[in-house]
Design an enzyme around this catalytic site. Structure first.
Site, PDB file in Angstrom:
ATOM      1  N   SER A 207       0.840  -1.194   0.000  1.00 51.97           N
ATOM      2  CA  SER A 207       0.000   0.000   0.000  1.00 51.97           C
ATOM      3  C   SER A 207       0.882   1.253   0.000  1.00 51.97           C
ATOM      4  O   SER A 207       1.782   1.350  -0.841  1.00 51.97           O
ATOM      5  CB  SER A 207      -0.954  -0.077   1.196  1.00 51.97           C
ATOM      6  OG  SER A 207      -2.039   0.789   1.039  1.00 51.97           O
ATOM      7  N   ASP A 372      -8.678  -6.874  -4.466  1.00 60.07           N
ATOM      8  CA  ASP A 372      -8.324  -5.531  -3.986  1.00 60.07           C
ATOM      9  C   ASP A 372      -9.007  -4.479  -4.859  1.00 60.07           C
ATOM     10  O   ASP A 372      -8.703  -4.343  -6.039  1.00 60.07           O
ATOM     11  CB  ASP A 372      -6.798  -5.377  -4.049  1.00 60.07           C
ATOM     12  CG  ASP A 372      -6.276  -4.100  -3.380  1.00 60.07           C
ATOM     13  OD1 ASP A 372      -7.064  -3.152  -3.201  1.00 60.07           O
ATOM     14  OD2 ASP A 372      -5.081  -4.076  -3.047  1.00 60.07           O
ATOM     15  N   HIS A 401      -8.140  -5.353  -0.215  1.00 61.06           N
ATOM     16  CA  HIS A 401      -6.836  -4.723   0.021  1.00 61.06           C
ATOM     17  C   HIS A 401      -6.222  -5.172   1.347  1.00 61.06           C
ATOM     18  O   HIS A 401      -5.014  -5.425   1.426  1.00 61.06           O
ATOM     19  CB  HIS A 401      -7.014  -3.205  -0.012  1.00 61.06           C
ATOM     20  CG  HIS A 401      -5.749  -2.440   0.163  1.00 61.06           C
ATOM     21  ND1 HIS A 401      -4.724  -2.472  -0.762  1.00 61.06           N
ATOM     22  CD2 HIS A 401      -5.321  -1.620   1.165  1.00 61.06           C
ATOM     23  CE1 HIS A 401      -3.731  -1.703  -0.345  1.00 61.06           C
ATOM     24  NE2 HIS A 401      -4.063  -1.182   0.824  1.00 61.06           N
TER      25      HIS A 401
HETATM   26  N1  LIG Z   1      -5.498  -1.186   6.955  1.00 55.90           N
HETATM   27  C1  LIG Z   1      -4.447  -0.502   6.259  1.00 55.90           C
HETATM   28  C2  LIG Z   1      -4.973  -0.143   4.918  1.00 55.90           C
HETATM   29  C3  LIG Z   1      -4.159   0.845   4.146  1.00 55.90           C
HETATM   30  O1  LIG Z   1      -3.245   0.162   3.373  1.00 55.90           O
HETATM   31  C4  LIG Z   1      -4.013   0.706   7.045  1.00 55.90           C
HETATM   32  O2  LIG Z   1      -4.799   1.197   7.826  1.00 55.90           O
HETATM   33  O3  LIG Z   1      -2.866   1.141   6.919  1.00 55.90           O
END
Ligand SMILES: N[C@@H](CCO)C(=O)O
Ligand SMILES: CC(=O)SCCNC(=O)CCNC(=O)[C@H](O)C(C)(C)COP(=O)(O)OP(=O)(O)OC[C@H]1O[C@@H](n2cnc3c(N)ncnc32)[C@H](O)[C@@H]1OP(=O)(O)O
Length: 425
Positions: A207, A372, A401
């Site tokens: 991410s 995702d 995701h």
């Molecule tokens: N659950 C993850 C999602 C974002 O990639 C976060 O809060 O960082």
């Protein structure tokens, strides 16, 4: 009027808003342990919530836990701004070998921190977010690798961010300059210098962490032997920018946001409603439609009647995640980091994304999660097609995701395989 909840497609789902969830599907070409089954309880989030602090940022004087701190001096920013003093909080596991060839850099996502593995407490608001990925005998085996995890620049868990003291000693707040992913990596390069690490054996992240992984491989190719870029993109898309925009709008619409200057508000209250809303908008993109449909469907939240103004379980679930984040995170950091994702473009001033990816010399593992909807697999395919020495792996998961966090066993197996391939070369 009484309501009889429709029967969800998952027969294991209860009628009180709690749910047993679908198992992660196994990856076809590896023998793997499936995702651990979890049964989750229902929870009613009170509408009148107890007060939360103006900011849940970590401050000097709070318990340090496992954190160490690196003071890295002033940093000129891509936007033309400048941070006069940058500090990164970081944690390490394992030992750096004599020739410095066993270093692994782990980069967290939006609301993560340096606490990759270990318990919550002693100043760490959450348990390790990749606890089974990193540790003795884990895929990133700390008996072999020296693992470093910084809290990102702009963060709120010990690194310089908008809640940190500005030049006049007051929190930066609205005065905090615009950061980019390149600035974040520039700070991490300084940290590497300070730790005496000339080249990382592996830089890994998902991410927002994955955005920095790609930036590392592009801006400092001589310092990165291999990368693992998970559920991420070389350039954020119009759809992603649109989603991030509404999250920022939710925070800014909270009157307690005060344009970012809420830390010393007279009433001691911060924009937790706006931050919670932003998290709710985001959280829907973190999970797949299939999971939300099968897990919650149209089940009313326990004890509530939607036709009498009550919530469905999925509404309560989002309320819960919004509320929970507002108690552990800083709204300004959420804004600053989200803007780094909005402006992320690996190809900026580099002749475009294809040219930037083609310049990567590191061996690359690219991992996508097939469900995702935030960083869709097509973005991973683009990365893998553009980097000369890349392999693409796709995890089959219903969790969307957040699969990069939930399907640790599957991600771990691919990462372990990739590290072993590197060792055989
Ligand atoms: N659950 C993850 C999602 C974002 O990639 C976060 O809060 O960082
Ligand atoms: C690198 C990084 O990204 S670090 C940041 C990672 N951490 C986070 O994102 C923190 C937020 N947490 C999450 O997003 C998730 O918990 C994950 C991704 C870490 C794990 O996902 P899962 O194990 O599938 O948890 P899930 O999303 O189902 O949430 C479970 C929570 O929802 C609650 N819940 C479930 N159903 C309901 C409901 N109907 N009403 C209210 N709450 C509910 C559970 O009680 C549980 O609460 P708790 O976490 O306070 O104990």
């Amino acid at each position: 009027m009484s309501t009889t909840p429709p029967t969800p497609s998952d027969p294991a789902t209860g009628t009180d808003g709690s749910a047993a969830r679908p198992e992660g599907k196994p990856v076809p070409d590896l023998t793997l342990v499936p995702a651990r089954p979890r049964t989750l309880g229902s929870r009613t989030v009170p509408i009148d919530r107890p007060p939360v602090p103006a900011s849940a940022a970590w401050h000097d004087g709070d318990p340090v836990g496992r954190r160490q701190f690196a003071d890295l001096g002033p940093l000129k920013l891509e936007s033309g701004g400048r941070l006069p003093a940058v500090r990164l909080a970081y944690e390490t596991w394992g030992e750096l070998n004599e020739d410095g060839t066993n270093a692994v850099l782990v980069l967290h996502a939006l609301t993560g921190d340096s606490h990759v593995t270990g318990e919550a407490g002693d100043g760490h608001p959450t348990p390790g977010w990749w606890s089974s990925m990193v540790g003795p005998g884990a895929p990133i085996d700390t008996d072999r690798w020296f693992v470093v995890a910084p809290n990102v620049l702009g963060g709120c868990q010990g690194s310089t961010g908008p809640a940190s003291p500005g030049p006049d000693g007051r929190p930066w707040g609205s005065r905090f300059p615009l950061l980019t992913v390149r600035d974040q990596v520039a700070a991490e390069i300084r940290l590497s210098d300070l730790l005496g690490i000339d080249a990382w054996s592996l830089v890994i992240g998902a991410s927002l962490g994955g955005l920095r992984v790609l930036e590392w491989a592009t801006s400092a190719p001589e310092r990165v032997e291999s990368i693992a870029a998970i559920a991420t993109a070389a350039q954020t898309s119009g759809d992603q920018i649109a989603g991030f925009h509404t999250q920022l709008a939710a925070i800014r619409a909270d009157p307690r946001y005060r344009d970012g200057d809420y830390y010393d508000a007279a009433d001691g209250d911060g924009p937790h409603v706006g931050l919670g809303l932003a998290r709710q908008i985001a959280h829907q993109t973190y999970r797949s439609a299939k999971e939300l449909d099968e897990r919650f469907g149209r089940i009313p939240q326990g004890g509530e009647q939607p036709l009498e103004g009550g919530r469905f379980a999925v509404q309560s679930y989002l309320d819960h995640h919004g509320d929970k984040l507002s108690r552990r995170f800083d709204a300004n950091t959420y804004v600053v980091l989200t803007r780094t994702m909005i402006t992320h473009d690996l190809g900026r001033d580099r002749g475009g994304v294809s040219a930037a990816l083609a310049s990567v010399t590191a061996r690359a593992l690219v991992i996508a999660v097939d469900s995702d909807r935030l960083f869709p697999p097509g973005q991973s395919e683009r990365i893998a097609a553009g980097i000369p020495e890349a392999s693409l792996r796709t995890i089959h998961s219903d969790y969307g995701h957040d699969g990069f966090l939930i399907e640790e066993d599957l991600v771990g197996a691919y990462v372990q395989e990739f590290l072993e391939q590197g060792a055989r070369r």
